[in-house]
Each structure stands twice: as structure tokens, then as C-alpha cells.
Enzyme design. Sequence first.
Site, PDB file in Angstrom:
ATOM      1  N   CYS A  45     -12.228 -60.643 -25.405  1.00  0.00           N
ATOM      2  CA  CYS A  45     -12.547 -61.218 -26.766  1.00  0.00           C
ATOM      3  C   CYS A  45     -13.939 -60.688 -27.417  1.00  0.00           C
ATOM      4  O   CYS A  45     -14.948 -60.791 -27.098  1.00  0.00           O
ATOM      5  CB  CYS A  45     -12.613 -62.702 -26.507  1.00  0.00           C
ATOM      6  SG  CYS A  45     -12.808 -63.472 -27.941  1.00  0.00           S
ATOM      7  N   TRP A  82      -6.560 -69.899 -22.399  1.00  0.00           N
ATOM      8  CA  TRP A  82      -7.343 -68.927 -21.480  1.00  0.00           C
ATOM      9  C   TRP A  82      -7.714 -69.866 -20.309  1.00  0.00           C
ATOM     10  O   TRP A  82      -7.856 -70.907 -20.308  1.00  0.00           O
ATOM     11  CB  TRP A  82      -8.888 -69.075 -22.163  1.00  0.00           C
ATOM     12  CG  TRP A  82      -8.745 -68.184 -23.569  1.00  0.00           C
ATOM     13  CD1 TRP A  82      -8.831 -68.819 -24.890  1.00  0.00           C
ATOM     14  CD2 TRP A  82      -8.815 -66.890 -23.665  1.00  0.00           C
ATOM     15  NE1 TRP A  82      -8.825 -67.950 -25.769  1.00  0.00           N
ATOM     16  CE2 TRP A  82      -8.690 -66.824 -25.238  1.00  0.00           C
ATOM     17  CE3 TRP A  82      -8.649 -65.877 -22.747  1.00  0.00           C
ATOM     18  CZ2 TRP A  82      -8.735 -65.410 -25.468  1.00  0.00           C
ATOM     19  CZ3 TRP A  82      -8.641 -64.560 -23.071  1.00  0.00           C
ATOM     20  CH2 TRP A  82      -8.640 -64.224 -24.624  1.00  0.00           C
ATOM     21  N   VAL A 118      -7.433 -73.496 -28.754  1.00  0.00           N
ATOM     22  CA  VAL A 118      -8.676 -73.294 -27.810  1.00  0.00           C
ATOM     23  C   VAL A 118      -9.156 -71.676 -27.861  1.00  0.00           C
ATOM     24  O   VAL A 118      -8.306 -70.793 -28.057  1.00  0.00           O
ATOM     25  CB  VAL A 118      -7.937 -73.511 -26.412  1.00  0.00           C
ATOM     26  CG1 VAL A 118      -9.202 -73.187 -25.428  1.00  0.00           C
ATOM     27  CG2 VAL A 118      -7.689 -74.886 -26.252  1.00  0.00           C
ATOM     28  N   VAL A 120     -12.081 -68.638 -27.063  1.00  0.00           N
ATOM     29  CA  VAL A 120     -13.611 -68.350 -26.238  1.00  0.00           C
ATOM     30  C   VAL A 120     -14.223 -67.646 -27.488  1.00  0.00           C
ATOM     31  O   VAL A 120     -13.980 -67.096 -28.331  1.00  0.00           O
ATOM     32  CB  VAL A 120     -13.124 -67.254 -25.087  1.00  0.00           C
ATOM     33  CG1 VAL A 120     -12.779 -68.120 -23.986  1.00  0.00           C
ATOM     34  CG2 VAL A 120     -12.365 -66.090 -25.472  1.00  0.00           C
ATOM     35  N   TYR A 183      -8.036 -57.999 -37.640  1.00  0.00           N
ATOM     36  CA  TYR A 183      -7.102 -58.907 -37.323  1.00  0.00           C
ATOM     37  C   TYR A 183      -6.039 -59.205 -38.522  1.00  0.00           C
ATOM     38  O   TYR A 183      -5.040 -59.349 -38.332  1.00  0.00           O
ATOM     39  CB  TYR A 183      -7.446 -60.307 -36.938  1.00  0.00           C
ATOM     40  CG  TYR A 183      -8.100 -60.145 -35.733  1.00  0.00           C
ATOM     41  CD1 TYR A 183      -7.347 -60.638 -34.583  1.00  0.00           C
ATOM     42  CD2 TYR A 183      -9.360 -59.845 -35.081  1.00  0.00           C
ATOM     43  CE1 TYR A 183      -7.776 -60.502 -33.142  1.00  0.00           C
ATOM     44  CE2 TYR A 183      -9.875 -59.569 -34.034  1.00  0.00           C
ATOM     45  CZ  TYR A 183      -8.993 -60.205 -32.870  1.00  0.00           C
ATOM     46  OH  TYR A 183      -9.534 -60.211 -31.561  1.00  0.00           O
TER      47      TYR A 183
END
Length: 354
Positions: A45, A82, A118, A120, A183
Site C-alpha cells: 500500500c 487486511w 478498513v 492501512v 486510482y
Amino acid sequence: MRANKLPTEEIERDPAAFADRVTADGRFGFAAEPGRYRLVVSRACPWAHRVVMTRRLMGLEEAVSLALTDPVQEIIGGDPHWVFTERTGSPGGRDPVLGIHALREAYLARNPGYDGGVSVPGLVDIPSGHLVSNDFDQLSVDLATEWGHLAREGAPELYPAALREEIDAVSDEVYQDLNNGVYRSGFAPDQRRYDRAVAAVFNRLDALEERLTDRRYLVGEHITLADLRLWATLVRFDAVYHGHFKCNRRKLIEYPALWAYARDLYQTPGFGDTTEFEHIRAHYYRVHTAFNPTGVIAIGPDPRGWLSEHGRETLGGRPFGEGTPPGPVPTGERVPPLEEQDRPAGDDWSVPKS
């Protein structure tokens, strides 16, 4: 965005769900204390990578422990999560410190009614098991400015007060057009929005090429958070964004100044030694099944070009300013050498099983 669903709207990045700050004086409820927090990241990431680089450059490895998730998310209840697996050093599929299988468990420990996404990085309070923050930008800023009493001797000023306005202005442009722009290109729901997003990506790369032709770093005479924010995208550009996200007008290696700048930083402690191309390729090609349904992982490009000479020293500047390079990477956090990252993925990166 569900990685296994075709996009119907232009991708929008939600604000951090949890954004409590950890400061030297604990003025927001969480104080910077050695051993109290665990930083949960994926090496795949880019948003997590900038926080990992900040931690490494500041020498906070002993103060804030690191937990690595599997780069291939596990589908739980229809959503990608994750998770910790033996493949990335978690015996029995649970983080040995937090005792959890999925990062979502730390979200729910903080807020049992939480039903959002969720992401990271996630900074977790070890005693309570509660997520403190998933705000990647503020985490980087605070690690660079609020943990000085625990930082290594010779830690650089990554966010110097005199340059903050310029760092933030440059970073905002890079974020809108490039960090998030790749993205928006990859997940564009139609031709019009793809055309707009990909044009912004390459307009920004063109502007950065011009900016970095006669200066070694983005802002000032040494590395700052602006460089970390840009570099986390550049290091992934040819490996995944060029092909997988259709950002294929040009490759990074076709920009003389940007490619040299990227190699200069890769060869600087804190950058290449926190980068794992296998994880990057495995995540993007395995998880985004909407536009890579076979899950086949592309083999290239050959990463050994990152070690070629760059010649950027002639532009002056000192990577760490008045500071010094960080010491060796802790044994448990070392990434494989490049020659071990240049191999076919095979079946090594199947979707993890709980």
C-alpha cells in the site's frame, strides 16, 4: 470500492474513519510512549508506505513496533480485509502482539458498531487493542514532529516549520493529480472520466519532471515529507499503475529527471529498504479481480534498474540535511534483495485462508 466489483462511480477516497493524534504531550488523549503502539501496514500500500518510511527515517523502529499484513486481502463477508497470515510472519494467522487475524478487529474494538471500510496503515494502542488512527497523512506528520524525544540521534527534519507551507502546497497537487489520480484512472467508470483523470496524471508528471530537472528534492535542500508522498507512487508506477491502471502514456523510466530522482531515493536508506515489489505486484494483480479476473500477476518490470547510477549528487543538497542516515534495518523487517524480488509469482500469492 470493492476490488472485486466493477466501478459505477468515480472513485472518491473517504476521510480517515479514526484520526486521533499521538503527540509528545498527549494533548489529544494519546501520548507518544515507547512500546505502546503497533503500526499495522501492508508493504503493497502506498499510503502505508509513506508512514513506514517516516518511521524508518526517524529511527522509531524500537518505539513503534511494525505488523505486516498479507498483501492479498481476504474476502470476509463480501469485502476485502487486511489479514495476518503465516506467509508474512504471523503464526497461526494471528498477529503475535495484538492477537487478531484481521485489522478490522481493532476497528471494532474501538467502535463495536463500525460498519465502514478498513484501510492501512492502522496505528493500534496495544494495551486496549483499539485502533487509534488510520489517517496516513497525519500519522506521517506526527511521527516526524511529535516523537522527537524517542527518535534516533541524527534524525532528519522531514517537516521543517520554515518549509511547511510549500511542502503542503506541493503535496496537495501531487495528491490530487498523481497519488489519487492513478486510482481515479484505474477505477474510472467511463471513458470521459478516465480521459480526465489520466490527463491529470501525466500533466502532473510533466510538471514534476520540469521541477526536478535542476533541483535534487521537491522542497528545499534535503528530503522532506513531500518526497516521501511523491515517491510512494513513483516506485509503483511502472510495476502496476502503467499497465494495471491504464496510466500508459509514458513510463517512469521515460522521464529522465523523475527516473533519476526516483533511483536516487531508492538507493537512500529508508526508501528501497522498505520496498517489496513482490508484495506490490501480488496485491494489485490478485485483489483487483474486476479488471484482472484471472489473477495472473505480471512479472515485470525488472527491478534491478533501480540500482543503476543516477548522477543526482551533482545537483547538490544533502539527503538528511544536518542529520545522518538511519542505521541497519531491524532483522525482522528486512525486505528480500532485489534479485529475489525478480521472479515469477507462481502460486505463492493465493488468497489467504482464515
